[in-house]
Design a protein around this motif. Structure first.
Motif, PDB file in Angstrom:
ATOM      1  N   LEU A  54       0.826  -1.209   0.000  1.00 14.61           N
ATOM      2  CA  LEU A  54       0.000   0.000   0.000  1.00 14.61           C
ATOM      3  C   LEU A  54       0.858   1.256   0.000  1.00 14.61           C
ATOM      4  N   ALA A  55       1.943   1.243   0.792  1.00 13.07           N
ATOM      5  CA  ALA A  55       2.810   2.427   0.868  1.00 13.07           C
ATOM      6  C   ALA A  55       3.427   2.764  -0.474  1.00 13.07           C
ATOM      7  N   LEU A  56       3.701   1.739  -1.292  1.00 12.41           N
ATOM      8  CA  LEU A  56       4.357   1.949  -2.577  1.00 12.41           C
ATOM      9  C   LEU A  56       3.374   1.974  -3.742  1.00 12.41           C
ATOM     10  N   SER A  57       2.087   2.136  -3.441  1.00 11.04           N
ATOM     11  CA  SER A  57       1.091   2.123  -4.511  1.00 11.04           C
ATOM     12  C   SER A  57       1.191   3.338  -5.423  1.00 11.04           C
ATOM     13  N   GLY A  58       1.888   4.381  -4.994  1.00 13.32           N
ATOM     14  CA  GLY A  58       2.090   5.543  -5.858  1.00 13.32           C
ATOM     15  C   GLY A  58       3.297   5.419  -6.758  1.00 13.32           C
ATOM     16  N   SER A  59       3.934   4.259  -6.774  1.00 12.65           N
ATOM     17  CA  SER A  59       5.173   4.107  -7.552  1.00 12.65           C
ATOM     18  C   SER A  59       4.948   4.212  -9.058  1.00 12.65           C
ATOM     19  N   VAL A  60       3.761   3.867  -9.529  1.00 14.75           N
ATOM     20  CA  VAL A  60       3.483   3.955 -10.969  1.00 14.75           C
ATOM     21  C   VAL A  60       3.550   5.408 -11.436  1.00 14.75           C
ATOM     22  N   LEU A  61       2.861   6.288 -10.717  1.00 19.49           N
ATOM     23  CA  LEU A  61       2.886   7.701 -11.087  1.00 19.49           C
ATOM     24  C   LEU A  61       4.251   8.325 -10.798  1.00 19.49           C
ATOM     25  N   ALA A  62       4.895   7.882  -9.720  1.00 24.15           N
ATOM     26  CA  ALA A  62       6.237   8.388  -9.420  1.00 24.15           C
ATOM     27  C   ALA A  62       7.210   7.990 -10.521  1.00 24.15           C
ATOM     28  N   ALA A  63       7.066   6.768 -11.052  1.00 19.42           N
ATOM     29  CA  ALA A  63       7.933   6.315 -12.132  1.00 19.42           C
ATOM     30  C   ALA A  63       7.753   7.183 -13.373  1.00 19.42           C
ATOM     31  N   LEU A  64       6.515   7.502 -13.686  1.00 21.34           N
ATOM     32  CA  LEU A  64       6.262   8.358 -14.843  1.00 21.34           C
ATOM     33  C   LEU A  64       6.880   9.740 -14.623  1.00 21.34           C
ATOM     34  N   SER A  65       6.794  10.245 -13.401  1.00 20.70           N
ATOM     35  CA  SER A  65       7.322  11.572 -13.101  1.00 20.70           C
ATOM     36  C   SER A  65       8.844  11.618 -13.201  1.00 20.70           C
ATOM     37  N   VAL A  66       9.543  10.636 -12.624  1.00 22.68           N
ATOM     38  CA  VAL A  66      11.006  10.648 -12.705  1.00 22.68           C
ATOM     39  C   VAL A  66      11.470  10.330 -14.120  1.00 22.68           C
ATOM     40  N   GLY A  67      10.672   9.541 -14.840  1.00 20.76           N
ATOM     41  CA  GLY A  67      11.001   9.281 -16.235  1.00 20.76           C
ATOM     42  C   GLY A  67      10.908  10.542 -17.076  1.00 20.76           C
ATOM     43  N   VAL A  68       9.902  11.355 -16.788  1.00 18.55           N
ATOM     44  CA  VAL A  68       9.777  12.650 -17.469  1.00 18.55           C
ATOM     45  C   VAL A  68      10.986  13.517 -17.154  1.00 18.55           C
ATOM     46  N   LEU A  69      11.411  13.515 -15.899  1.00 15.98           N
ATOM     47  CA  LEU A  69      12.591  14.290 -15.515  1.00 15.98           C
ATOM     48  C   LEU A  69      13.813  13.852 -16.323  1.00 15.98           C
ATOM     49  N   GLY A  70      14.011  12.545 -16.448  1.00 17.76           N
ATOM     50  CA  GLY A  70      15.135  12.045 -17.236  1.00 17.76           C
ATOM     51  C   GLY A  70      15.015  12.413 -18.701  1.00 17.76           C
ATOM     52  N   ALA A  71      13.800  12.304 -19.241  1.00 20.72           N
ATOM     53  CA  ALA A  71      13.594  12.645 -20.651  1.00 20.72           C
ATOM     54  C   ALA A  71      13.899  14.108 -20.920  1.00 20.72           C
ATOM     55  N   LEU A  72      13.500  14.975 -20.008  1.00 25.42           N
ATOM     56  CA  LEU A  72      13.785  16.400 -20.162  1.00 25.42           C
ATOM     57  C   LEU A  72      15.284  16.667 -20.117  1.00 25.42           C
ATOM     58  N   LEU A  73      15.978  15.993 -19.222  1.00 25.18           N
ATOM     59  CA  LEU A  73      17.427  16.161 -19.136  1.00 25.18           C
ATOM     60  C   LEU A  73      18.105  15.678 -20.410  1.00 25.18           C
ATOM     61  N   GLY A  74      17.611  14.568 -20.965  1.00 25.62           N
ATOM     62  CA  GLY A  74      18.240  14.011 -22.155  1.00 25.62           C
ATOM     63  C   GLY A  74      17.965  14.790 -23.425  1.00 25.62           C
ATOM     64  N   ALA A  75      16.763  15.364 -23.527  1.00 20.39           N
ATOM     65  CA  ALA A  75      16.353  15.977 -24.794  1.00 20.39           C
ATOM     66  C   ALA A  75      16.385  17.495 -24.814  1.00 20.39           C
ATOM     67  N   SER A  76      16.432  18.131 -23.642  1.00 17.97           N
ATOM     68  CA  SER A  76      16.262  19.583 -23.610  1.00 17.97           C
ATOM     69  C   SER A  76      17.336  20.331 -24.390  1.00 17.97           C
ATOM     70  N   GLU A  77      18.572  19.847 -24.366  1.00 15.09           N
ATOM     71  CA  GLU A  77      19.640  20.544 -25.075  1.00 15.09           C
ATOM     72  C   GLU A  77      19.476  20.445 -26.587  1.00 15.09           C
ATOM     73  N   TYR A  78      18.817  19.378 -27.047  1.00 19.67           N
ATOM     74  CA  TYR A  78      18.532  19.291 -28.479  1.00 19.67           C
ATOM     75  C   TYR A  78      17.459  20.314 -28.856  1.00 19.67           C
ATOM     76  N   THR A  79      16.507  20.534 -27.952  1.00 18.90           N
ATOM     77  CA  THR A  79      15.440  21.493 -28.209  1.00 18.90           C
ATOM     78  C   THR A  79      15.988  22.916 -28.301  1.00 18.90           C
ATOM     79  N   THR A  80      16.923  23.252 -27.412  1.00 18.47           N
ATOM     80  CA  THR A  80      17.463  24.614 -27.375  1.00 18.47           C
ATOM     81  C   THR A  80      18.651  24.808 -28.318  1.00 18.47           C
ATOM     82  N   GLY A  81      19.228  23.715 -28.807  1.00 18.12           N
ATOM     83  CA  GLY A  81      20.416  23.817 -29.649  1.00 18.12           C
ATOM     84  C   GLY A  81      21.712  23.858 -28.871  1.00 18.12           C
ATOM     85  N   MET A  82      21.637  23.828 -27.536  1.00 15.17           N
ATOM     86  CA  MET A  82      22.835  23.873 -26.711  1.00 15.17           C
ATOM     87  C   MET A  82      23.667  22.611 -26.797  1.00 15.17           C
TER      88      MET A  82
END
Length: 249
Positions: A54-82
């Motif tokens: 029960l305590a870890l039932s939020g892990s699905v949404l947490a996984a999506l959130s940290v995955g978004v964080l990683g995706a932003l880190l990986g792709a953001s420099e391509y978006t800005t050209g940096m």
């Protein structure tokens, strides 16, 4: 001046930690894990779930959130050209990918492990009397809580890999959401013989195996599940490394 692996990692940490979105997304990830854990712990009545589940039932949404964080880190420099400036400073290129994934994975592991322990503590405080309450000393509890941090850290690394592979934040997030949320539902529509054979090896199901205290029938053992999910991350990083090395920024 010689470019060292430590220097590249330090530069990526500076980029990562200096962005307001990093701390907002990280905070949301931890909040989702704790809040959903408390809600589930306080509201659940019945059999089949214990205080860790029960305590870890939020892990699905947490996984999506940290995955978004990683995706932003990986792709953001391509978006800005940096990314051109980054690769000009690190002409070998691959240390950039390794450093981004290491920074995201380590940050997610530390914060989400803390979040998992906080979710367990807060969830246990509001747990219904008819739910099986476990303590930190019970079999599998520490492994499940630490495993949650490891799994979510790997999800962040997967997000980085997808971001640098497709070079689009939106594209990487869509792929990540599909892998973690949509594919399991699609596989469930297949004939039972195929679905039962494939389901344990799906990314989210394999990763979730390390976060449970008891192994259900037809699922992978905790460390085998984490190893399978780590394999998906390795494949994604290898694909991102190949594209980074072979194609222009």
């Amino acid at each position: 001046m010689k470019i060292t692996a430590g220097g590249v990692a330090a530069a990526e940490w500076t980029k990562f930690s200096s962005l307001r979105s990093t701390w907002i997304t990280t905070g949301i990830s931890v909040l989702l894990l704790i809040a959903f854990g408390m809600i589930a712990s306080a509201s659940f009545t019945g059999d089949g779930m214990n205080s860790v589940d029960l305590a870890l039932s939020g892990s699905v949404l947490a996984a999506l959130s940290v995955g978004v964080l990683g995706a932003l880190l990986g792709a953001s420099e391509y978006t800005t050209g940096m990314i051109r400036a980054t690769l000009a400073a690190v002409p070998r290129r691959l240390p950039v990918l390794w450093s981004k994934s290491l920074v995201a994975g380590a940050a997610a592991f530390v914060t989400m492990t803390a979040g998992a322990f906080a979710a367990f503590a807060s969830g246990s405080a509001v747990l219904n009397d008819d739910v099986d309450a476990l303590g930190l000393g019970d079999d599998g509890v520490l492994r499940a809580l630490l495993g949650a941090g490891l799994y979510l850290g790997l999800v962040a690394m997967l997000g980085v890999a997808l971001g640098m592979l497709v070079r689009s934040s939106a594209g990487a997030i869509a792929i990540l959401a599909g892998l973690l949320l949509i594919v399991p539902g699609l596989v469930a529509l297949l004939p039972d013989s195929i679905s039962e054979a494939v389901t344990p090896y799906l990314p989210s199901n394999a990763g979730n195996a390390v976060m449970v205290t008891t192994q259900a029938h037809g699922t992978l053992t905790p460390w085998a599940g984490l190893a399978v999910f780590a394999g998906y991350v390795v494949v994604a990083l290898a694909a991102a490394a190949y594209r980074l090395k072979k194609t222009d920024a």
